[in-house]
Design an enzyme around this catalytic site. Structure first.
Site, mmCIF file in Angstrom:
data_model
loop_
_atom_site.group_PDB
_atom_site.id
_atom_site.type_symbol
_atom_site.label_atom_id
_atom_site.label_comp_id
_atom_site.label_asym_id
_atom_site.label_seq_id
_atom_site.Cartn_x
_atom_site.Cartn_y
_atom_site.Cartn_z
ATOM 1 C CE LYS B 76 72.344 38.058 76.605
ATOM 2 N NZ LYS B 76 70.891 37.815 76.421
ATOM 3 C CB SER B 151 69.206 40.843 78.319
ATOM 4 O OG SER B 151 69.147 39.578 77.691
ATOM 5 C CB SER B 175 66.923 38.897 75.506
ATOM 6 O OG SER B 175 66.504 39.397 76.752
#
Lengths: 98, 484
Positions: B76, B151, B175
């Protein structure tokens, strides 16, 4: 609690965040909805005073390490992302008036 | 033989042990898969094919060392990699190359894993749909007219689309788990303090955790075992030994005590999600789990508490993006205040601005007691709910991960509150600090994945991995792949 444009402008100043007038009125409207929702905490929930506020999932303790000098990151590496630099320093606009 | 890109890390490691596959073959296979499908999914911000091949060759020549030797992992965009672009999918960090590695990156490298690319995300992890990326939205591999969740939407999408064998994400209010559910993969948020956050660009420091997104539970156990552990560079990491998570996977659920919180089966929940989760409960019961109804009475306040505390912490953490040390700086500032205000006004996207304003507002004089302090007290009550049911002897709590399957692109982006409510079942876990895992438990008639969440007591990741793995042994939802 309704939040007005001038309140958003005041808070934006505190947060050092420039907003356009359009952003101010949009955020004011959206915050009204969000704060209306979070107000359920004040409207529906009675909390006795003896509930301790929780800031962290684990019992807070301050971890210490040995007080021994060790090398830090080289200043070259630290400064490599600087938008502006001068020598070994970050360069910013003048802060103290003449 | 199946295409290498479709295999799990554990399957690939077994093939490498037999010397029938080299790490370079895996990288080639996964990279060409990404090349052919990422135009549709848009899960990656960048892929470093050449670098990955070189690192894989090195991993191969170091012979059979390392628990993740030669396995390509997507990272990420909020986890620092030395010298590589790390931007939190934000304009304000464009061009930022950290001078150091996050601890999880050091741990991956030490076990021979190969960082393959940067996964897209909502800017600064603010969002549940990946639409808040300042680059482009990532799309759901099962239906590209829909969002992948967020996210960590990029991390979930690239694992679901076989563009990475595994991925790291971060989870502040769901997330990792929500995108895992919406993309049909396995996602775990470890206990607060289980994994070092050193080098994770902070969103809400009392809630953030790094965790794995994988194709199955065995891979989740493998990756968690690599990244978990105390780190003196993160004073919130907890110094207790890391168990062998793989040995927790017994393949059977008999005797496990599972609680079903009545507050998580609410009106307005998608009927197909409700049915799939209830079917999973019935299955586990049939296999010998002891299932009982429990109550977590403060659940309904979790979203309100979260959006006060998380935005307050975010407004403070994001103060560092001021144009002085890194990232964007506005042109020709008149003075220092002008530089701060314009740099931040230009650099942050709409959701980041909204959260900075909300967070600053709830912390500001006159509102602190009514919002922030009150929220901290209700947070304590939410944690007490979990403590109480686990003390009564539960091994885990089973809930849906998300109230709906993946929604359409644009469906909730103009209404922040409806977006915040997508995390209604995942947020309490972060507030309490306990671990939870989302595993696939079905599909809608239109072919969208459904996930269920297993929540454990503090540092009992082994138990929820055992339950999740047992469920996987009884079902094959996790073996389905999207057609791209």
């Amino acid at each position: 609690m309704s939040i007005k444009d001038d309140k958003v402008k005041y808070v934006a100043r505190l947060a050092r965040l420039k907003l356009t007038d359009q952003e101010v009125s949009l955020i004011a409207r959206q915050l009204d909805g969000i704060l209306g929702y979070v107000d359920k905490l004040n409207e529906r929930l009675d909390i006795s005073k003896d509930v301790p506020p929780m800031s962290h999932p684990h019992a807070a303790s301050n971890p210490f390490r040995e007080d021994k000098a060790r090398p830090s990151a080289p200043s070259e590496a630290v400064l490599s992302n600087a938008p502006q630099k001068k020598g070994d320093f970050f360069k910013v606009p003048r802060i103290i008036e003449e | 033989m199946d295409n290498l890109y479709s295999l799990t890390a554990n399957e690939l490691l077994a093939l490498m042990d037999k010397r029938s596959v080299r790490p370079e073959d895996i990288i080639e296979s996964v990279c060409s898969r990404a090349q052919s499908v990422d135009g549709k999914v848009k899960g990656y911000l960048s892929i470093d094919r050449e670098g990955a091949l070189a690192r894989a060759a090195a991993a191969g020549s170091r012979a059979a060392q390392g628990k993740l030797r030669g396995i390509p992992v997507a990272i990420k965009d909020n986890i620092c990699i030395e010298g590589e672009l790390t931007t939190c999918a934000s304009k304000i960090l464009r061009g930022f190359r950290p001078p150091y590695n996050a601890t999880v990156i050091e741990k991956l490298k030490a076990e021979g894993a190969v960082v393959l690319g940067r996964a897209n995300m909502d800017e600064f992890a603010f969002g549940s749909s990946c639409e808040n990326s300042s680059y482009f939205p990532t799309l759901n591999p099962w239906d590209t007219s829909r969002i992948p969740g967020g996210s960590s939407g990029g991390s979930a999408a690239v694992v679901a689309a076989d563009e990475a064998v595994m991925a790291l994400g971060s989870d502040t209010g769901g997330s990792i788990r929500q995108p895992a559910a919406l993309c049909g993969v396995v996602g775990m948020k470890p206990t607060y303090g289980r994994v070092s956050r050193y080098g994770l660009i902070a969103f809400a420091s009392s809630l953030d955790q790094i965790g794995p997104l994988t194709k199955d539970v065995r891979d989740s156990a493998l990756l968690l075992g690599v990244i978990a552990g105390y780190d003196e560079k993160d004073s919130t990491s907890v110094n207790i030994p890391v168990p062998d998570y793989l040995s927790c996977l017994t393949g059977d659920i008999r005797g496990m005590k599972i609680g079903i919180p009545k507050e998580y089966f609410v009106d307005g929940m998608d009927k197909e999600v409700d049915a799939a989760v209830k079917e999973a409960i019935a299955l586990l019961k049939g296999k010998g789990a002891q299932v009982s109804e429990v109550s977590l009475p403060h659940t309904e306040y979790a979203v309100a508490v979260y959006y006060i505390l998380a935005t307050a912490e975010a407004s403070s953490n994001l103060a560092r993006f001021d144009g002085v040390q890194f990232g964007h700086r506005c042109e020709d500032p008149q003075n220092i205040l002008d530089m701060y205000e314009r740099t931040r006004g230009e650099g942050f996207g709409a959701e980041a601005k909204r959260r900075i304003i909300l967070g600053t507002y709830v912390l500001s004089s006159g509102y602190y007691d009514a919002y922030y302090l009150k929220a901290q007290k209700v947070r304590a009550l939410i944690k007490d709910d979990f403590d109480r049911v686990f003390k009564a002897g539960l091994d885990c709590i089973l809930t849906p991960t998300s109230p709906t399957p993946a929604f359409r692109v644009g469906e909730r982006s103009s209404d922040p509150l409806s977006m915040y409510l997508s995390d209604i079942f995942t947020i309490s876990v972060n507030l309490a600090g306990v671990p939870a895992i989302s595993v696939p438990c079905g599909f809608t008639k239109s072919g969208l994945p459904i996930g269920m969440q297993l929540i454990g007591d503090f540092f009992r990741e082994g138990k929820i991995l055992r339950a999740a793995h047992a469920y996987e042994c009884y079902t094959d939802w996790h073996k389905r792949s999207p057609i791209l």
